[in-house]
Design an enzyme around this catalytic site. Sequence first.
Site, short mmCIF file in Angstrom:
data_model
loop_
_atom_site.label_atom_id
_atom_site.label_comp_id
_atom_site.label_asym_id
_atom_site.label_seq_id
_atom_site.Cartn_x
_atom_site.Cartn_y
_atom_site.Cartn_z
N ARG A 127 -57.76 44.43 -59.74
CA ARG A 127 -57.13 43.26 -59.15
C ARG A 127 -57.57 43.12 -57.69
O ARG A 127 -57.65 44.13 -56.97
CB ARG A 127 -55.59 43.35 -59.19
CG ARG A 127 -54.99 43.30 -60.58
CD ARG A 127 -55.05 41.89 -61.15
NE ARG A 127 -54.38 41.81 -62.44
CZ ARG A 127 -54.96 42.00 -63.62
NH1 ARG A 127 -56.26 42.33 -63.66
NH2 ARG A 127 -54.28 41.90 -64.73
N GLY A 173 -48.11 39.08 -57.06
CA GLY A 173 -49.18 39.24 -58.03
C GLY A 173 -50.55 39.40 -57.39
O GLY A 173 -51.48 39.87 -58.03
N ARG A 198 -51.67 22.25 -43.18
CA ARG A 198 -51.83 23.52 -43.88
C ARG A 198 -53.03 23.43 -44.82
O ARG A 198 -53.04 22.63 -45.75
CB ARG A 198 -50.57 23.86 -44.67
CG ARG A 198 -49.39 24.28 -43.81
CD ARG A 198 -49.73 25.42 -42.89
NE ARG A 198 -48.57 26.15 -42.41
CZ ARG A 198 -48.64 27.10 -41.50
NH1 ARG A 198 -49.81 27.40 -40.95
NH2 ARG A 198 -47.56 27.74 -41.12
N GLU A 202 -54.59 28.79 -30.38
CA GLU A 202 -54.52 29.11 -31.80
C GLU A 202 -54.71 27.87 -32.67
O GLU A 202 -54.52 27.92 -33.89
CB GLU A 202 -53.19 29.79 -32.12
CG GLU A 202 -53.03 31.15 -31.44
CD GLU A 202 -51.76 31.87 -31.82
OE1 GLU A 202 -51.04 31.37 -32.72
OE2 GLU A 202 -51.48 32.93 -31.24
N ARG A 250 -52.14 41.24 -45.95
CA ARG A 250 -51.68 40.43 -44.82
C ARG A 250 -50.67 41.20 -43.98
O ARG A 250 -49.99 42.11 -44.47
CB ARG A 250 -50.99 39.16 -45.33
CG ARG A 250 -51.88 38.15 -45.96
CD ARG A 250 -51.11 36.87 -46.26
NE ARG A 250 -50.31 36.43 -45.13
CZ ARG A 250 -50.28 35.17 -44.69
NH1 ARG A 250 -51.00 34.24 -45.27
NH2 ARG A 250 -49.53 34.84 -43.66
N ALA A 303 -42.32 29.96 -37.96
CA ALA A 303 -42.79 31.18 -38.61
C ALA A 303 -43.91 31.81 -37.80
O ALA A 303 -44.60 31.14 -37.02
CB ALA A 303 -43.28 30.88 -40.02
#
Length: 205
Positions: free
Chosen positions: A47, A131, A75, A158, A52, A92
């Site tokens: 897999r 997953g 996004r 950024e 992250r 976030a």
Amino acid sequence: MSDTFIPGPEAVEIVERENCFRGFYKLDRVHFRHRLFAGGMGPQISRELFVRHDAVCVLPYDPKHDCVVLIEQFRIGALDKSPNPWLLELVAGLIDQDEEPEDVARREAVEEADLTLGALWPISVYYPSPGGSDERVHLFVGRCDSVGAGGVHGLAEEGEDIRVHVLPLEDALAAVRDGRIDNAASIIALQWLALNRAEVRGLWV
């Protein structure tokens, strides 16, 4: 199915772990076997794993006015599958080494929405996509004063171009119902706040 099998780290055999890519994000290919519920070890599986930093998401909530503050930004992940890749989201950011999630929530609220948060209410820590990714998200509601909130913010270095929206909580929940808000952290936080609004307002107003 065996009732005696209790999953744990010892039930997984890592055969090989390859580094496929190292950039801002990382991608590994993991070859492994794991115990089966019926007993014994399963076949070798391979897999790809998206590696992250863990993340923090916070829903700024003004309990006095029963409003939430959401941000809107482009996004890339929504580009090919959404008619509008500018999404309404929570404040976030990623956790750097030796940072506490609460510190990240407060820092990102200032950078992305020019908001100073008061008390933080932990909602959950969860895997958004286990997953294929090892990321965990620390989710909060943060007390704020929404009066005067708005404008465009973010760090130019950024590439951030973030527009701030103040919405009555009921309007934000309607946006969840009709699909305008379609990202997991925002849906989870808004639905949690809908279920716990009376308790939160009772303590924060």
